[in-house]
Design a protein around this motif. Structure first.
Motif, mmCIF file in Angstrom:
data_model
loop_
_atom_site.group_PDB
_atom_site.id
_atom_site.type_symbol
_atom_site.label_atom_id
_atom_site.label_comp_id
_atom_site.label_asym_id
_atom_site.label_seq_id
_atom_site.Cartn_x
_atom_site.Cartn_y
_atom_site.Cartn_z
ATOM 1 N N GLU A 141 0.698 -1.254 -0.179
ATOM 2 C CA GLU A 141 -0.115 -0.157 0.081
ATOM 3 C C GLU A 141 0.798 1.271 0.026
ATOM 4 O OE1 GLU A 141 -3.615 1.129 2.777
ATOM 5 O OE2 GLU A 141 -3.656 -1.266 2.246
ATOM 6 N N LEU A 142 2.035 1.282 0.998
ATOM 7 C CA LEU A 142 2.965 2.297 1.113
ATOM 8 C C LEU A 142 3.437 2.619 -0.458
ATOM 9 C CD1 LEU A 142 4.383 1.446 4.414
ATOM 10 C CD2 LEU A 142 3.387 3.643 3.909
ATOM 11 N N TYR A 143 3.949 1.546 -1.230
ATOM 12 C CA TYR A 143 4.627 1.722 -2.316
ATOM 13 C C TYR A 143 3.629 2.190 -3.423
ATOM 14 C CZ TYR A 143 9.287 0.568 -1.654
ATOM 15 O OH TYR A 143 10.576 0.672 -1.310
ATOM 16 N N SER A 144 2.334 1.625 -3.381
ATOM 17 C CA SER A 144 1.426 2.183 -4.284
ATOM 18 C C SER A 144 1.048 3.681 -4.412
ATOM 19 C CB SER A 144 0.318 1.166 -4.255
ATOM 20 O OG SER A 144 -1.216 1.910 -4.465
ATOM 21 N N ASP A 145 1.165 3.888 -3.072
ATOM 22 C CA ASP A 145 0.886 5.651 -2.854
ATOM 23 C C ASP A 145 2.234 6.263 -3.061
ATOM 24 O OD1 ASP A 145 -1.571 5.016 -1.930
ATOM 25 O OD2 ASP A 145 -1.430 5.362 0.360
ATOM 26 N N ALA A 146 3.272 5.777 -2.960
ATOM 27 C CA ALA A 146 4.453 6.457 -3.187
ATOM 28 C C ALA A 146 4.672 6.481 -4.750
ATOM 29 C CB ALA A 146 5.723 5.746 -2.691
ATOM 30 N N VAL A 147 4.364 5.617 -5.423
ATOM 31 C CA VAL A 147 4.397 5.564 -6.906
ATOM 32 C C VAL A 147 3.703 6.654 -7.580
ATOM 33 C CG1 VAL A 147 4.004 4.450 -9.157
ATOM 34 C CG2 VAL A 147 4.920 3.212 -7.324
ATOM 35 N N GLU A 148 2.251 6.866 -6.909
ATOM 36 C CA GLU A 148 1.489 7.820 -7.398
ATOM 37 C C GLU A 148 2.231 9.248 -6.973
ATOM 38 O OE1 GLU A 148 -2.639 6.625 -6.747
ATOM 39 O OE2 GLU A 148 -2.916 8.665 -6.444
ATOM 40 N N THR A 149 2.710 9.348 -5.944
ATOM 41 C CA THR A 149 3.265 10.526 -5.262
ATOM 42 C C THR A 149 4.535 11.105 -6.169
ATOM 43 O OG1 THR A 149 2.560 9.894 -3.161
ATOM 44 C CG2 THR A 149 4.381 11.794 -3.389
ATOM 45 N N VAL A 150 5.352 10.096 -6.805
ATOM 46 C CA VAL A 150 6.442 10.468 -7.440
ATOM 47 C C VAL A 150 5.820 10.944 -8.634
ATOM 48 C CG1 VAL A 150 8.348 9.486 -8.709
ATOM 49 C CG2 VAL A 150 7.830 8.639 -6.410
ATOM 50 N N GLY A 151 5.026 10.622 -9.283
ATOM 51 C CA GLY A 151 4.328 10.857 -10.481
ATOM 52 C C GLY A 151 3.815 12.403 -10.466
ATOM 53 N N GLU A 152 3.325 12.730 -9.302
ATOM 54 C CA GLU A 152 2.729 14.133 -8.920
ATOM 55 C C GLU A 152 4.162 14.987 -8.790
ATOM 56 O OE1 GLU A 152 -0.852 12.308 -6.415
ATOM 57 O OE2 GLU A 152 0.678 13.572 -5.301
#
Ligand code: NAG
Length: 187
Positions: free
Chosen positions: A113-124
């Motif tokens: 879950e943390l990584y799934s959010d993190a990947v999105e955050t890197v995109g942002e």
């Protein structure tokens, strides 16, 4: 965490500008100088890791500082995405086992879950970087560093158990530290 990073890297911003102004410097020197200053100022950045990562990235040989910043953020995204997939594979294997590990499994789920959010955050972060909203980028990348630290810490809750993600968490953390240093050079 973001403040620590900002302050640590301000001094090197100055030295970098001096180097840029007084020496003719080829594109590839930007990679080595960026890594040298980052490693000198930030104990989380190792020189060889930085050089290896940036030099291997497509386009870095001709990149200017601004482009190098974009490249470094892209590297975090790729790295985090591949670790997210790795965690999914580990979870799938856990589920297949007849005696599923009651210690590892919930922690892997948290990390997924943390990584799934993190990947999105890197995109942002990449999008904000394109708009040159560097404070926003700083906040986003700092939260990615927090996420991988939280993932890693989950495995420290029980003695004698080892995290299967130590190296990968460390890689993402260090790549983000490098990107934050580049960011503070104000490309
Ligand atoms: C993450 O980046 C590091 C440094 O460039 C590299 O050594 C490692 O193989 C990458 N890991 C993944 C999972 O892509």
């Amino acid at each position: 965490m973001s403040f620590t990073y900002t302050h640590r890297c301000i001094a090197l911003a100055f030295s970098f500008v001096v180097l840029l102004n007084f020496e003719p410097i080829s594109a590839n020197d930007i990679v080595s100088r960026t890594c040298e200053t980052s490693a000198a100022r930030d104990p989380n950045v190792r020189l060889d890791f930085c050089l290896r990562s940036l030099a291997a990235a497509p386009g870095s040989d001709t990149a200017d500082l601004y482009e190098l910043g974009a490249i470094s953020i892209r590297l975090i995204g790729r790295n985090a995405t591949s670790t997210q997939r790795y965690i999914e594979r580990l979870l799938k294997n856990e589920k297949k086992k007849s005696s599923s590990d009651s210690y590892i499994r919930p922690r892997l789920s948290d990390c997924e879950e943390l990584y799934s959010d993190a990947v999105e955050t890197v995109g942002e972060a990449a999008a904000e970087y394109g708009r040159k909203r560097y404070d926003e980028v700083n906040v986003k990348l700092s939260s990615v560093m927090d996420a991988v630290t939280t993932c890693e810490d989950g495995f420290k809750e029980m003695e004698s158990r080892v995290s299967p993600l130590t190296k990968r968490n460390g890689d993402v953390f260090e790549l983000a530290a490098i990107a934050l240093c580049i960011l503070d050079l104000r490309p």
